[in-house]
Design an enzyme around this catalytic site. Structure first.
Site, PDB file in Angstrom:
ATOM      1  N   CYS A  67       0.873  -1.178   0.000  1.00 20.69           N
ATOM      2  CA  CYS A  67       0.000   0.000   0.000  1.00 20.69           C
ATOM      3  C   CYS A  67       0.907   1.223   0.000  1.00 20.69           C
ATOM      4  O   CYS A  67       1.708   1.407   0.932  1.00 20.69           O
ATOM      5  CB  CYS A  67      -0.865  -0.018   1.263  1.00 20.69           C
ATOM      6  N   CYS A 182      -0.749   3.475  -6.541  1.00 26.34           N
ATOM      7  CA  CYS A 182      -1.638   2.884  -5.536  1.00 26.34           C
ATOM      8  C   CYS A 182      -1.829   1.451  -6.000  1.00 26.34           C
ATOM      9  O   CYS A 182      -2.059   1.210  -7.194  1.00 26.34           O
ATOM     10  CB  CYS A 182      -2.970   3.643  -5.515  1.00 26.34           C
TER      11      CYS A 182
END
Ligand code: DGL
Length: 257
Positions: A67, A182
């Site tokens: 992440c 992302c």
């Protein structure tokens, strides 16, 4: 593997493709998702506590923070809090993009939180100061990726609106390389490419993250001979659709922490 939601599956799939026998646990902060709008300090404190509980529960040899948002906010704090644990982080792949561009203009798509971080600006200053970098915090793209994964459908017009700001054309040069900053975005890589106003090269960091994690895992533990069913750890009780998706992705056992 840890992510705020299902984005880390893009990295989990790559690890499985590179080394199918790896024993993987997948943790998602389903109660905290999305991280895009969290306050930085709150998110850091939350992550240090949550990752501690997850380490206790899953007992991994390596923790992959799959992440970008969590990595740019909390990687240093996690390493300080758990010094014996190797961490592999994920940060926007600005360096390879700056090397790959032919036009000299690269787009960086990430969550609003990643875009705001000094860490991201420093990556641009260090690796891409000789390039034009168009940085954009996409408000709803991670959610659209989850929708696609869970329902099989996603609205192409919404994706087009989310990504439009990174496509610029000036002085004859236009954005030709796009950093997927992302981990959710590679899950809708095809849809992003289809919604782009012109062809672009997408930079997905998963192969590099997977290689790094596997290198560390290989030094700490022998790989099992047979693939084992993975454990999914979530921060709230999943519904039937999420359970079914996790089972399809190889995480048949589910726990809540
Ligand atoms: N997948 C996460 C990332 O790589 C963040 C998605 C979110 O929580 O908004 O940044």
């Amino acid at each position: 593997m840890f992510d705020s939601g299902l984005g880390g599956l893009s990295v989990a799939r790559t690890i499985r493709a590179q080394a199918p026998a790896t024993r993987l646990s997948y943790a998602a902060d389903t109660a905290g998702f999305p991280y895009g709008d969290w306050d930085e300090e709150d998110l850091r404190t939350h992550l240090v506590a949550l990752i501690g509980r997850l380490i206790e529960r899953a007992r991994p040899d390596v923790v992959v923070i799959a992440c970008n948002t969590a990595s740019v906010v909390a990687l240093a704090a996690l390493r300080a809090a758990y010094p014996a644990m190797p961490f592999v982080g994920t940060v926007p792949a600005i360096k390879p993009a700056a090397m790959a561009t032919a036009s000299g203009t690269i787009g960086v798509l990430a969550t609003p939180s990643t875009v705001r971080r000094e860490y991201t600006r420093a990556l641009i200053d260090t690796y891409a100061s000789h390039r034009r970098v168009v940085l954009h915090g996409a408000e709803g793209l991670a959610r659209l990726a989850e929708e696609k994964l869970l329902t099989g459908r996603v609205d192409g017009a919404k994706i087009a609106a989310e990504i439009a700001p990174v496509f610029v054309e000036e002085d004859g040069g236009r954005t030709d390389t796009l950093v997927l900053g992302c981990t959710h975005y590679p899950l809708i890589g095809k849809e992003i490419a289809a919604a782009a106003p012109w062809p672009v090269r997408l930079i997905d960091p998963s192969p590099a993250i997977a290689r790094r994690a596997l290198t560390i895992a290989a030094t700490t533990t022998p790989a099992p001979d047979t693939p084992s069913s993975g454990l999914a750890l979530l921060t709230r009780e999943p519904d039937a659709r999420l359970r079914a998706l996790l089972a399809r992705e190889g995480f048949g056992e589910v726990g809540v922490v």
